[in-house]
Design an enzyme around this catalytic site. Structure first.
Site, PDB file in Angstrom:
ATOM      1  N   GLY A 155       0.716  -1.105   0.099  1.00 54.26           N
ATOM      2  CA  GLY A 155       0.132  -0.025   0.071  1.00 54.26           C
ATOM      3  C   GLY A 155       0.741   1.407   0.038  1.00 54.26           C
ATOM      4  O   GLY A 155       0.343   2.468   0.092  1.00 54.26           O
ATOM      5  N   HIS A 169      -7.882   0.850  30.881  1.00 54.86           N
ATOM      6  CA  HIS A 169      -6.833   1.234  29.960  1.00 54.86           C
ATOM      7  C   HIS A 169      -6.624   2.909  29.829  1.00 54.86           C
ATOM      8  O   HIS A 169      -5.403   3.011  29.855  1.00 54.86           O
ATOM      9  CB  HIS A 169      -7.356   0.666  28.516  1.00 54.86           C
ATOM     10  N   GLU A 192     -12.567  -0.466  29.573  1.00 51.11           N
ATOM     11  CA  GLU A 192     -11.880   0.565  28.833  1.00 51.11           C
ATOM     12  C   GLU A 192     -11.287   1.766  29.760  1.00 51.11           C
ATOM     13  O   GLU A 192     -10.451   2.480  29.217  1.00 51.11           O
ATOM     14  CB  GLU A 192     -12.928   1.161  27.706  1.00 51.11           C
ATOM     15  N   LYS A 248       4.282   1.450  -4.548  1.00 49.37           N
ATOM     16  CA  LYS A 248       5.206   0.795  -5.572  1.00 49.37           C
ATOM     17  C   LYS A 248       4.467   0.754  -7.051  1.00 49.37           C
ATOM     18  O   LYS A 248       5.162   1.052  -8.019  1.00 49.37           O
ATOM     19  CB  LYS A 248       5.702  -0.490  -5.161  1.00 49.37           C
TER      20      LYS A 248
END
Length: 641
Positions: A198, A421, A418, A201
């Site tokens: 991605g 975290h 969450e 190239k």
């Protein structure tokens, strides 16, 4: 499918025509002697007769009056016609038909020609109908392109200035060789474009085709592989023969690792079709015969599996790295993809580039496209900043699954997970800033905590990695300290933390007990170009020591995260309650909630239609089951490490 139906239709009609052609047009009946025929004619029993050469067919009535067919071979009798007329017989005389010579030859050879035509058709289907017909197995499938057929130029390529400079120099060499050869320089024979998927190239190669004033042949590495032995090598020869006729020219081979992998790897010996193709490629690139003016440009994202003989100077003289873009490169790529997108005044390209670290060119193109689709979904005239934020969340964290029905207990568990975290990440010095926390199910996760670095990271120090392990432990601790329970939602956190700790010990030399050594080599698949046997060279005692160090590293950071949550328990409750109420919090909202303030939630901009502003609630909701509840509650796949 249409071609096959047409083929069988033609075959069916042909067989029917042959049947009618070879079948006799005259009805066959009872074989009758000539004397018997004359006797019945004289008795008035014969009704009809058709005379053709020395054959008479027709119908007569027997003693019972039933009408029957007959077939008589007639000798040379000139009075037969008149005799039949005298007995009131309906007579039809057919003259002898002269069949043309070419038609008789066609009739005799038609079945064989039909079989040959069917065989040629199927062989062309197997070969893709390429030029040269059924015997074009060894012909190259390279497509000849020029600046008129390819609409991509260097203006469409951004974010890889060094790679553009390398390929531009090669094009200038082809345009004006004397500029370089006057000092003894030689034109490079090959150039290998290397980089992650991605990064552009193939786009860079298309830009070469659009900019070059020389013939440009394009082919894929898999086009050399065929079911027939020796076809790949033959196609390589044919490709270079065509290139020599059009020299100076450029040949582009995309995904060259399909035919350029290590020789002698895996099981089955070295004399296989792929290796014959590679051997022929090596000879053509730098053998006894010179290929002056023919430059081979190839692209791959697996340079580690290529054969060393293919990579040496004289074959691929240059290896051009096309990396993931940096901050400036991402900004340039976004501007390229935003050319045809009407943007609102609140869209800041620099801010968007800073918020997408680690994105490749393809990721950024997908981001712009998703933002445009989101704006169209809400019937807006321009793409706004909110559209880009929603698109970024979708690309990084996955699509929202609002149709899932989650119970209040599970929602509370996910919120504290969450919040754990996020709170640990907020209080660690070396951690990346928390970008967004959400308890809306996305992808396979029930909730997401996403961190984004303030700048591009090219390596990581030991303290940063230790903080990452502590953050991963924060989810389970949030559930355990407040709710007093353990769920399966932390399985992905533990898996990633264990792998990170093991890499720190065995690969990166970040353990004082084991020192700066690599323990155990990375495992490789034998068919990816590596040997099938590998020695790990680790004793049982060393393996036990590695396990002990990894366990201690995880437990130390588990205790660090636990101390942070216990010291800031009030903030943990505030974050969890805000998540239960608002479901999603960004970095500003998280700071305000931790200070005891209400979050500043960004509202959706006004849209044209009320239906667009308030989309209908999806119907057919599916209640969450045990399988869904067992999915990881936190998936930091959106984090960029």
């Amino acid at each position: 499918m249409g071609k096959n139906i047409l083929l069988w239709l033609v075959i069916g009609l042909t067989m029917m025509s042959l049947f009618n052609m070879f079948s006799s047009p005259m009805p066959k009946g009872e074989k009758m002697a000539y004397s018997t025929f004359i006797e019945r004619v004289n008795q008035g029993m014969v009704e009809t007769a058709t005379i053709k050469d020395h054959q008479v067919v027709g119908q007569y009535r027997d003693a019972s009056g039933e009408l029957k067919n007959f077939d008589v071979t007639v000798p040379n009798d000139p009075n037969l016609y008149q005799r039949l007329l005298d007995q009131h017989v309906m007579v039809n005389v057919k003259e002898k038909e002269e069949v043309p010579f070419f038609l008789s030859v066609l009739i005799s050879w038609f079945p064989m020609l039909l079989l040959i035509a069917v065989w040629v058709f199927f062989m062309r289907q197997m070969q893709g109908g390429g030029k040269g017909g059924a015997m074009s197995f060894g012909k190259s499938k390279a497509k000849l392109l020029n600046e008129n057929t390819v609409r991509v130029t260097f203006d469409d390529v951004a974010g890889c200035d060094e790679a553009k400079q390398e390929v531009t120099e090669v094009i200038e060499f082809l345009r004006d060789p004397s500029r370089f050869t006057r000092l003894g320089g030689k034109i490079p024979k090959g150039m290998l474009l290397v980089g992650p998927p991605g990064t552009g190239k193939t786009l860079l190669a298309r830009a070469i085709a659009g900019e070059a004033d020389v013939p440009f042949f394009s082919i894929s590495g898999s086009d050399f592989v065929e079911m027939f032995v020796g076809v790949g090598a033959s196609r390589v020869r044919d490709m270079f023969e065509q290139a020599k006729k059009n020299a100076p020219c450029i040949i582009f081979v995309d995904e060259i690792d399909a035919m350029g992998r290590h020789r002698g790897a895996g099981i089955g010996g070295g004399n296989d079709e792929r290796e014959q193709t590679l051997n022929q490629m090596l000879v053509e690139m730098d053998g006894f015969e010179s290929n002056e003016g023919v430059i081979l440009v190839a692209a791959t994202n697996r340079p580690d599996v290529l054969d060393p003989a293919l990579l040496r100077p004289g074959r691929f003289d240059r290896q051009v790295v096309v990396p993931r873009p940096d901050l400036l490169g991402r900004e340039q790529i976004l501007k390229v993809h935003m050319r045809k997108v009407p943007l609102a005044s609140d869209v800041n390209v620099k801010e968007l580039a800073r918020g997408t670290p680690g994105f490749s060119g393809a990721d950024l193109a997908n981001l712009v496209n998703e933002a445009a689709l989101n704006a169209a979904r809400y019937d807006r005239d321009k793409v706004t900043r909110t559209d880009f934020e929603m698109a970024k969340d979708k690309v990084m964290m996955g699509a929202e699954r609002r149709s899932m029905i989650i119970s209040e207990d599970q929602k509370k568990t996910t919120a504290y997970h969450e919040a754990g975290h996020a709170l640990v990440a907020k209080h660690l010095k070396h951690a990346d800033p928390v970008h967004k926390v959400s308890i809306i199910p996305r992808g396979q996760a029930l909730g997401v905590t996403m961190q984004l670095p303030e700048e591009d990271r090219f390596n990581h120090d030991r303290e940063y990695l230790r903080d990452q392990i502590a953050i991963m432990m924060g989810g389970r601790l949030g559930e355990e300290l407040v709710l007093g329970q353990m769920t399966t939602g932390a399985s992905n956190d533990f898996e990633r933390a264990t792998q990170l700790a093991r890499n720190m010990v065995t690969q990166w030399g970040m353990s004082e007990e084991l020192g700066p050594m690599v323990y155990g080599e990375r495992e490789h698949e034998p068919f990816l170009g590596r040997e099938i046997t590998r020695q790990t060279n680790i004793s049982e005692e060393t393996a036990r020591k590695i396990d002990a160090v990894v366990r201690r590293l995880i437990e130390e950071n588990y205790d660090r995260a636990k101390r942070i949550l216990e010291e800031h328990m009030e903030q943990l409750h505030l974050l969890a309650k805000a998540l239960i109420r608002y479901e999603t919090l960004d970095t500003t909202d998280i700071d305000r909630v931790m200070e005891g303030k209400e979050p500043l939630l960004i509202k959706e901009p006004e849209t044209k239609g009320a239906a667009a502003a308030t989309p209908e609630e999806p119907t057919g909701k599916v209640d969450i089951g045990e399988d869904e509840a067992s999915k990881p509650a936190s998936d930091e796949a959106g984090q960029t490490h």
